[in-house]
Design an enzyme around this catalytic site. Structure first.
Site, PDB file in Angstrom:
ATOM      1  N   TYR A 170       0.851  -1.177   0.000  1.00 10.33           N
ATOM      2  CA  TYR A 170       0.000   0.000   0.000  1.00 10.33           C
ATOM      3  C   TYR A 170       0.892   1.234   0.000  1.00 10.33           C
ATOM      4  O   TYR A 170       1.831   1.331   0.787  1.00 10.33           O
ATOM      5  CB  TYR A 170      -0.910   0.017   1.227  1.00 10.33           C
ATOM      6  CG  TYR A 170      -1.924   1.122   1.126  1.00 10.33           C
ATOM      7  CD1 TYR A 170      -3.121   0.920   0.452  1.00 10.33           C
ATOM      8  CD2 TYR A 170      -1.677   2.379   1.654  1.00 10.33           C
ATOM      9  CE1 TYR A 170      -4.051   1.930   0.314  1.00 10.33           C
ATOM     10  CE2 TYR A 170      -2.598   3.404   1.523  1.00 10.33           C
ATOM     11  CZ  TYR A 170      -3.776   3.176   0.860  1.00 10.33           C
ATOM     12  OH  TYR A 170      -4.696   4.190   0.712  1.00 10.33           O
ATOM     13  N   GLN A 190     -10.747  -0.272   1.220  1.00  7.34           N
ATOM     14  CA  GLN A 190     -11.158  -1.101   0.069  1.00  7.34           C
ATOM     15  C   GLN A 190      -9.936  -1.685  -0.657  1.00  7.34           C
ATOM     16  O   GLN A 190     -10.000  -2.817  -1.162  1.00  7.34           O
ATOM     17  CB  GLN A 190     -12.076  -0.316  -0.891  1.00  7.34           C
ATOM     18  CG  GLN A 190     -11.501   0.949  -1.490  1.00  7.34           C
ATOM     19  CD  GLN A 190     -11.728   2.178  -0.621  1.00  7.34           C
ATOM     20  OE1 GLN A 190     -11.838   2.092   0.614  1.00  7.34           O
ATOM     21  NE2 GLN A 190     -11.766   3.355  -1.232  1.00  7.34           N
ATOM     22  N   ASN A 217      -3.277   5.609   6.321  1.00  3.39           N
ATOM     23  CA  ASN A 217      -4.018   6.371   7.336  1.00  3.39           C
ATOM     24  C   ASN A 217      -4.781   5.428   8.272  1.00  3.39           C
ATOM     25  O   ASN A 217      -4.613   4.204   8.232  1.00  3.39           O
ATOM     26  CB  ASN A 217      -4.967   7.373   6.655  1.00  3.39           C
ATOM     27  CG  ASN A 217      -6.043   6.672   5.819  1.00  3.39           C
ATOM     28  OD1 ASN A 217      -6.291   5.468   5.973  1.00  3.39           O
ATOM     29  ND2 ASN A 217      -6.656   7.414   4.923  1.00  3.39           N
ATOM     30  N   SER A 273       6.645   9.107  13.401  1.00  3.45           N
ATOM     31  CA  SER A 273       8.095   8.921  13.356  1.00  3.45           C
ATOM     32  C   SER A 273       8.801   9.568  14.549  1.00  3.45           C
ATOM     33  O   SER A 273       8.283  10.500  15.156  1.00  3.45           O
ATOM     34  CB  SER A 273       8.602   9.525  12.044  1.00  3.45           C
ATOM     35  OG  SER A 273       9.869   9.045  11.743  1.00  3.45           O
ATOM     36  N   GLN A 302      12.942  15.012  11.299  1.00  2.00           N
ATOM     37  CA  GLN A 302      11.863  14.155  11.822  1.00  2.00           C
ATOM     38  C   GLN A 302      10.604  14.979  12.067  1.00  2.00           C
ATOM     39  O   GLN A 302       9.503  14.587  11.700  1.00  2.00           O
ATOM     40  CB  GLN A 302      12.262  13.549  13.174  1.00  2.00           C
ATOM     41  CG  GLN A 302      12.544  12.073  13.268  1.00  2.00           C
ATOM     42  CD  GLN A 302      12.413  11.274  12.022  1.00  2.00           C
ATOM     43  OE1 GLN A 302      11.393  10.636  11.814  1.00  2.00           O
ATOM     44  NE2 GLN A 302      13.413  11.265  11.182  1.00  2.00           N
ATOM     45  N   HIS A 346       7.905  15.719   9.374  1.00  2.00           N
ATOM     46  CA  HIS A 346       7.035  14.661   8.851  1.00  2.00           C
ATOM     47  C   HIS A 346       5.584  14.876   9.246  1.00  2.00           C
ATOM     48  O   HIS A 346       4.672  14.639   8.466  1.00  2.00           O
ATOM     49  CB  HIS A 346       7.465  13.288   9.372  1.00  2.00           C
ATOM     50  CG  HIS A 346       8.473  12.608   8.495  1.00  2.00           C
ATOM     51  ND1 HIS A 346       8.174  12.213   7.222  1.00  2.00           N
ATOM     52  CD2 HIS A 346       9.762  12.259   8.703  1.00  2.00           C
ATOM     53  CE1 HIS A 346       9.247  11.641   6.682  1.00  2.00           C
ATOM     54  NE2 HIS A 346      10.226  11.670   7.551  1.00  2.00           N
ATOM     55  N   GLU A 401      13.010   4.771  17.183  1.00  2.00           N
ATOM     56  CA  GLU A 401      12.974   4.285  15.803  1.00  2.00           C
ATOM     57  C   GLU A 401      14.318   4.593  15.122  1.00  2.00           C
ATOM     58  O   GLU A 401      14.948   3.717  14.548  1.00  2.00           O
ATOM     59  CB  GLU A 401      11.821   4.993  15.076  1.00  2.00           C
ATOM     60  CG  GLU A 401      11.654   4.592  13.626  1.00  2.00           C
ATOM     61  CD  GLU A 401      10.665   5.485  12.885  1.00  2.00           C
ATOM     62  OE1 GLU A 401      10.289   6.555  13.428  1.00  2.00           O
ATOM     63  OE2 GLU A 401      10.285   5.131  11.760  1.00  2.00           O
ATOM     64  N   HIS A 402      14.732   5.877  15.172  1.00  2.22           N
ATOM     65  CA  HIS A 402      16.018   6.307  14.619  1.00  2.22           C
ATOM     66  C   HIS A 402      16.913   6.790  15.748  1.00  2.22           C
ATOM     67  O   HIS A 402      16.476   7.595  16.553  1.00  2.22           O
ATOM     68  CB  HIS A 402      15.836   7.489  13.646  1.00  2.22           C
ATOM     69  CG  HIS A 402      14.879   7.234  12.530  1.00  2.22           C
ATOM     70  ND1 HIS A 402      13.573   7.674  12.550  1.00  2.22           N
ATOM     71  CD2 HIS A 402      15.031   6.590  11.356  1.00  2.22           C
ATOM     72  CE1 HIS A 402      12.965   7.310  11.431  1.00  2.22           C
ATOM     73  NE2 HIS A 402      13.819   6.645  10.683  1.00  2.22           N
ATOM     74  N   ASP A 462      16.825   7.630   5.038  1.00  2.96           N
ATOM     75  CA  ASP A 462      15.473   7.670   4.468  1.00  2.96           C
ATOM     76  C   ASP A 462      15.477   7.365   2.976  1.00  2.96           C
ATOM     77  O   ASP A 462      14.461   6.950   2.427  1.00  2.96           O
ATOM     78  CB  ASP A 462      14.840   9.047   4.679  1.00  2.96           C
ATOM     79  CG  ASP A 462      14.356   9.231   6.103  1.00  2.96           C
ATOM     80  OD1 ASP A 462      14.122   8.205   6.771  1.00  2.96           O
ATOM     81  OD2 ASP A 462      14.234  10.386   6.542  1.00  2.96           O
ATOM     82  N   GLU A 515       1.978 -36.923  28.535  1.00  2.00           N
ATOM     83  CA  GLU A 515       0.979 -35.935  28.106  1.00  2.00           C
ATOM     84  C   GLU A 515      -0.340 -36.607  27.723  1.00  2.00           C
ATOM     85  O   GLU A 515      -1.224 -35.951  27.166  1.00  2.00           O
ATOM     86  CB  GLU A 515       1.542 -35.110  26.931  1.00  2.00           C
ATOM     87  CG  GLU A 515       2.741 -34.256  27.340  1.00  2.00           C
ATOM     88  CD  GLU A 515       3.276 -33.346  26.233  1.00  2.00           C
ATOM     89  OE1 GLU A 515       2.798 -33.442  25.098  1.00  2.00           O
ATOM     90  OE2 GLU A 515       4.183 -32.539  26.531  1.00  2.00           O
ATOM     91  N   HIS A 526       0.233 -40.468  19.592  1.00  6.49           N
ATOM     92  CA  HIS A 526       1.582 -39.950  19.389  1.00  6.49           C
ATOM     93  C   HIS A 526       2.607 -41.038  19.695  1.00  6.49           C
ATOM     94  O   HIS A 526       3.511 -41.309  18.907  1.00  6.49           O
ATOM     95  CB  HIS A 526       1.848 -38.748  20.311  1.00  6.49           C
ATOM     96  CG  HIS A 526       1.234 -37.459  19.854  1.00  6.49           C
ATOM     97  ND1 HIS A 526      -0.119 -37.260  19.801  1.00  6.49           N
ATOM     98  CD2 HIS A 526       1.797 -36.289  19.454  1.00  6.49           C
ATOM     99  CE1 HIS A 526      -0.357 -36.022  19.382  1.00  6.49           C
ATOM    100  NE2 HIS A 526       0.797 -35.408  19.155  1.00  6.49           N
TER     101      HIS A 526
END
Lengths: 439, 439
Positions: free
Chosen positions: B130, B191, B214, B237, B259, B262, B327-328, B361, B415, B420
């Site tokens: 996506y 969708q 989103n 981020s 950063q 963003h 993250e960074h 990036d 068991e 088995h």
């Protein structure tokens, strides 16, 4: 009666598709109850755990008795027979030897532009394992979850196991000790998952939770995902056996039944190139069902979900296998390695007639926590990787920044991210002012 | 004003904990809407996609125009400047070179008991990416998602990108072509995710879906998880820069702003051993904010979520870094490799003052899809592994079964799993009858 299909039947495609999409498990919707339990544990900590354990497990605990003491573990381990202990140790040793080989290496290299690149693996700082109580309290699952964590180097490994009415399976505690578990709590259900994810006054929070459980445990794991890592949410177990006529029908019948006896929702499927062999296996299943201890469970699973499918050749078998994407795939054919190359979606493959799937449940070495419900199309069984994470590393030099910086600036501009471009440009301007050999 | 903290403050622990647990993003609850959209796409397929795209993107499609034609992609690629094209190719080449090294090898060995063990990696059969439309339509994200899939060997790679009012970013199509994407659909929102997960008359279903989006896309990915694999659900981020006084405050300010620009919910934190340097960076941020194109977004992020933390020494810096699990992580200190060894939880580490995060990036090579919101404690960035799955393999011989079978039988009995044990025992009895050298 299991489903009997043949690829030469006119309605095969329809019936096979129906078999694939059959819903074998009804998960009760316990999400609201679970949300309440998690909120309660977050708000009240130990007090909530003690109250919930009293209500659900009829067991009165204090903060001091939430965890088993070393002496209690000793007492329980003394109840394990030497034969059982030795079997657990054999299993643990083989599982460890297999998983040690999974440990990935750190990698680092310098590329032609002078950039040093690579990645590094580190274990999670703390992991928590859930082990069900009652009938599905399997010491083998304790080994299969705990050993990969310890091989990965997880420094803190906690276990939650419910002990209804104070009862615990001594083999589970023995397995925990052999695997090197650090702490074992007498906790079950959603409250155990909440305690591991959020921590309480007594229980430190963990970063990763693995292990099977009932609908409450599964719903709780889904809810805490994101706060901590979780393993997969496992569905009922499945086996697909592909066998030609050169097999003992009784052996194949037992392999099918060893899945069926787990659970009424388990599924055992035989694909064979020989219809008569298929019939012989189905008869052998019925014969074994007469004396099997768990014949009610196994019989219900076989009758409801079992299938015998006759195919024209092994190519067809591989094609159907890939549509099933089985958790366990047993290949009892003359060239199992050759057939395995065509079976591209499976959690675990057992090659040849001397490799019953049950070996893999205990002592084979590979993990028995495997993707179910067709998820082998996109996921893998439990491994040391589940207890590690990868950090990527990059170091530029003035030369490397000069070489690749302009491309970064161009792309930053095209994405309208001005500061991105400027952070590269400011450094390059300094280099331009000085000549590019600085730094 | 960003948050200004020092570990010597009496209330430091309280304020740092508050900073860590700050909720930066309000996710609207769109789950019911998304459930309805998914059900509609499952029920009506293409017709639902066409209707929803007309409603949300004001674009009328037919089954034939759901995907871009080769001619349309050609026309869009012709709009890309040579400089941009070259920058995309440089980025693609470097990302590919990095990810090729991630390809894991199949492993097989024979153990002392004669069992052949190992595992095998195979790609998923089809993946869907996506790519958001509108302002966050980033060609770099197309490269970062598509290239690992192609390196992993995924034979079918589809992309969904919304084209509101028919508008598309030509660089996104160019990046898709460079990365080797097979099919690009003009679809967005829940969708698109439903179409990829369940398929329609025109769109074949995939096994794995990755890529940012989103709230609707995120909710749809959560809902289809299990039917298909998904990557992480990324949050806003974050960057943490650890810098000593021997840095240009302007460079560090730009790194923090790259950063912050963003998203208003992004977070930029500086940890420094020198309070005066921290002040100088904060001033440089304000100065740069005056002229930055995205000053409104970056300014809101910095004022709301930014922080400058003064520490006594780098040990303290590493300790705080591990609690943040950024993250960074940018290490602008004299010995960045040494400090990196103590920073055990981070998505990506950028070593030294010549490695601005923005390089990563676009063109560094490592992936820019990374764990956010402290999940670097237990998870990793996107890699070829996300498009592969591992199948474990085991082959016993009569000798191996004789050696380890009894332990499996003992554990099966403990068991209460009779079939088995019998599946192993039946084979061993045959061997005992024949002598163990058979087979």
């Amino acid at each position: 009666m299991p489903h009997i299909l043949s690829t030469t039947d006119a309605d095969f495609e329809e019936r096979f598709t129906a078999l694939l999409s059959m819903k074998r498990e009804d998960s009760p919707d316990v999400d609201d109850v679970v949300a309440g339990i998690i909120a309660d544990v977050c708000a009240r900590g130990d007090a909530a755990l003690i109250e919930l354990t009293s209500r659900f497990d009829r067991l009165d605990l204090t903060p001091d008795t939430l965890a088993f003491s070393a002496a209690e573990i000793d007492r329980n381990c003394a109840l394990v027979t030497p034969q059982e202990r030795e079997a657990l140790e054999t299993a643990a040793e083989r599982i460890r030897a297999y998983h040690v080989r999974q440990m990935p290496e750190d990698v680092s290299w310098t590329d032609p532009e002078g950039a040093t690149l690579g990645w590094r693996w580190t274990p999670v700082s703390a992991a928590g394992l859930y082990v069900p109580g009652g009938i599905a309290s399997y010491p083998s699952s304790m080994l299969m979850n705990a050993i990969p964590a310890k091989v990965a180097g997880v420094p803190q490994l906690a276990v939650c196991v419910p002990t209804p009415d104070g009862q615990v399976n001594p083999l589970v505690l023995m397995a925990a000790r052999i695997a090197g578990v650090d702490r074992i709590y007498r906790l079950g259900g959603a409250q155990a998952i909440a305690a591991l994810a959020y921590g309480t006054q007594t229980i430190p929070p963990v970063d990763k939770i693995t292990g099977p459980g009932n609908a409450f445990v599964a719903a709780a794991k889904r809810r805490v995902f994101g706060k901590v890592g979780i393993d997969m949410i496992a569905g009922p177990s499945e086996i697909l056996v592909i066998a030609d006529r050169d097999n003992d029908p009784d052996w194949i019948a037992l392999d099918l039944l060893s899945q069926a006896e787990h659970d009424e929702s388990a599924q055992s499927i035989l694909i064979t190139t020989d219809a008569a062999f298929g019939q012989a296996v189905a008869q052998a299943v019925e014969a074994r069902l007469e004396t099997l201890d768990r014949r009610e469970v196994a019989g219900a699973s076989w009758a409801g979900n079992g299938a015998v499918i006759t195919v024209r050749d092994l190519d067809e078998a591989a094609e159907l296998s890939n549509r099933i994407a089985p958790e366990h795939l047993e290949l009892c054919v003359a060239d199992p390695e050759g057939l395995a190359r065509s079976c591209i979606h499976a959690g675990a493959i057992f090659l040849g007639q001397w490799t019953p799937e049950a070996i893999g449940d205990y002592v084979g070495g590979p993990n028995h926590v495997l993707p179910t419900a067709r998820s082998a199309r996109f996921s893998s069984g439990l491994s040391v990787m589940d207890f590690l994470k990868r950090t990527t590393m990059a170091r530029m030099t003035p030369q490397a920044l000069t070489a690749i910086g302009p491309a970064a600036e161009t792309l930053a501009t095209s994405e309208s991210l001005g500061a991105h471009g400027l952070s590269v440009r400011a450094r390059r301007e300094k280099l331009n002012a000085q000549g590019t050999n600085t730094g």
